[in-house]
Design an enzyme around this catalytic site. Structure first.
Site: not given
Lengths: 316, 176
Positions: A116, A241, A275
């Site tokens: 990620c 994040h 995401h």
């Protein structure tokens, strides 16, 4: 130091950075519930394109849009850097080569696959290659499209929220997945005004493959590195994040407090885009730059494999 | 930048600092043989996919070597290959075939190539940079390594493209 000379976001919220910034400012979200998008997969909440997109054309569309913005062509002294986790049907190198070929660029592309954090790591790689004098420009593309593969995996981890995600909320239930392609073009040639990528750092927690470190060790070290020579008051915005999983957000909070950044305004964009995996670091950097307009912006990410990354950008 | 140690692992041979290590087995069984002979005390090895086992074994053998007058462990892990985590990706996909939807989280976590860098970081307590690149050639990786700031790194090629099809060539590199 490298200079941002163009960017674009193609997401379910719109085509082009401007359309996406306007959607965010208007509070529009790409998240909705999908019942039958993939065979056998339980219903899930995500931000997906209405019409399923193909990986390479989506990337080409994003790069073309950013190139129009930057007024440069994909010249021989340009390196393409692709950030993705699953690429085109699990193949990462071939689609990168196809994108480069489309633009007639002679340099073999670099693909960053650091879970990620890839979208922030790819920008750090761009900075390093430009500062080493290997290329004049870097076209950083972040892209992932959602498949049964990814959705099933996150369901197996019980990481998906059945509702639109709520980063940093006490009642957060998990993350939503998303699709996007985003591009940032950096140049080594000094530009008058505009955003500059000043610092970048990558650290591993050395703790667990899929659970964030309780002490936020890697994220804390990244923040400390990119804050070198700066005071917390110098930072205007911290892009977290913010996946909205219980552990990620708790870890980030710990890292932010350890770095003394608890009074800095925070942005968490997953409620708008989901995401977007390999695209997340690129999408969220662009939105941060556009919403802040000028000042100093720190963007952080964390991911599977215990890896964390942060960058600092500034615009006077 | 100086290379202090290097290792090359193919499906039937292991060469550490130019010296072959004699092995009885080939392919994935050879990796298990190397684990039993040179490690033995890290059962998490058996949870790993082949790419991670390969990188893990290469790191074990390399980092046991004396670090040329400097005993501190490396602070960065920088790896690359062409095929990402394709072997484990396909194994994972095989568990979610049509009508049989029971994904395994234990397999899913290995469907990222950078997991091997995480395994090495956890084993050796490396809290510096871990990065994984997908590239066409090792020459591209050399350019990236030269542009990456670190004191000491474990770096190189680590690839598993199918069952019993793998190759690793890793080095320890010092910048001081």
């Amino acid at each position: 130091m490298v200079y941002c000379i163009g960017h674009s976001i193609i997401s379910p919220l719109g085509e082009g950075s401007q359309a996406n910034v306007e959607a965010v400012q208007a509070g529009r979200s790409g998240l909705r519930l999908y019942h039958n998008r993939f065979a056998d997969v339980e219903p899930f909440c995500a931000s997906l394109f209405d019409t399923p997109q193909e990986f390479v054309p989506l990337c080409i569309c994003s790069v073309t849009c950013a190139l129009n913005d930057s007024q440069i062509a994909a010249l021989p002294e340009t390196i393409f850097i692709l950030s993705t986790t699953k690429g085109d049907n699990l193949d990462l190198l071939t689609p990168a080569q196809a994108i480069v070929q489309h633009f007639g660029n002679p340099n073999p592309p670099v693909v960053v696959s650091n879970a990620c954090t890839s979208g922030v790591c790819a920008q750090i790689t761009a900075k390093r290659l430009l500062e080493a004098g290997l290329y004049k420009h870097a076209i950083v593309i972040g892209c992932d499209i959602q498949t049964r593969f990814i959705v099933s995996g996150f369901q197996a981890f019980k990481a998906l929220s059945p509702e639109p995600c709520r980063p940093f909320s006490p009642d957060r239930q998990g993350l939503n997945l998303g699709e996007a392609a985003a591009t940032i073009i950096y140049t080594a040639e000094p530009q008058p005004g505009g955003w500059k990528l000043v610092a970048g750092s990558i650290h591993n927690d050395a703790n667990h493959l899929s659970a964030p470190s309780r002490t936020g060790e890697g994220a804390y070290r990244c923040l400390t590195d990119v804050m070198a020579g700066m005071q917390p008051a110098d930072i205007d915005l911290l892009g977290v994040h913010g996946t909205a999983t219980p552990y990620n957000d708790a870890m980030e909070r710990t890292a932010i407090e350890r770095a003394g950044l608890q009074d800095v305004p925070v942005s968490a964009l997953k409620p708008f885009f989901g995401h977007t995996m390999g695209a997340a670091g690129v999408v969220e950097t662009i939105i941060g730059m556009e919403i802040l307009k000028h000042g100093t912006f720190v963007k952080m990410l964390s991911g599977f494999g215990g890896v964390n990354a942060a960058i600092r950008l500034t615009c006077e | 930048m100086r290379v202090t140690h290097d290792i090359e692992i193919t499906t039937s041979s292991v060469i550490l600092d130019g010296q072959p290590i004699v092995v009885q087995q080939t392919g994935e069984k050879m990796l298990v043989e190397l684990y039993r002979r040179f490690v033995g005390d890290y059962p998490k090895f058996f949870k790993m996919d082949t790419l991670s086992r390969l990188g893990f074994i290469a790191a074990e053998l390399l980092l046991k070597q004396p670090a040329a007058g400097n005993q501190q462990p490396v602070d960065a892990v920088i790896l690359a290959n062409r095929s990402a985590s394709i072997k484990n990706d396909r194994d994972y996909l095989a568990t979610i075939t049509e009508g049989n939807y029971y994904p395994s989280p234990a397999l899913f976590v290995y469907t990222l190539p950078n997991i091997v860098t995480g395994e090495i970081a956890i084993r050796h307590g490396i809290q510096g940079e871990t990065s994984f690149y997908i590239l066409d050639t090792p020459q591209q990786l050399n350019a990236i390594i030269a542009a990456t700031p670190f004191q000491s790194a474990l770096a190189g090629w680590c690839e598993c493209s199918a069952q019993d099809k793998f190759y690793a060539k890793l080095q320890t590199i010092w910048n001081n």
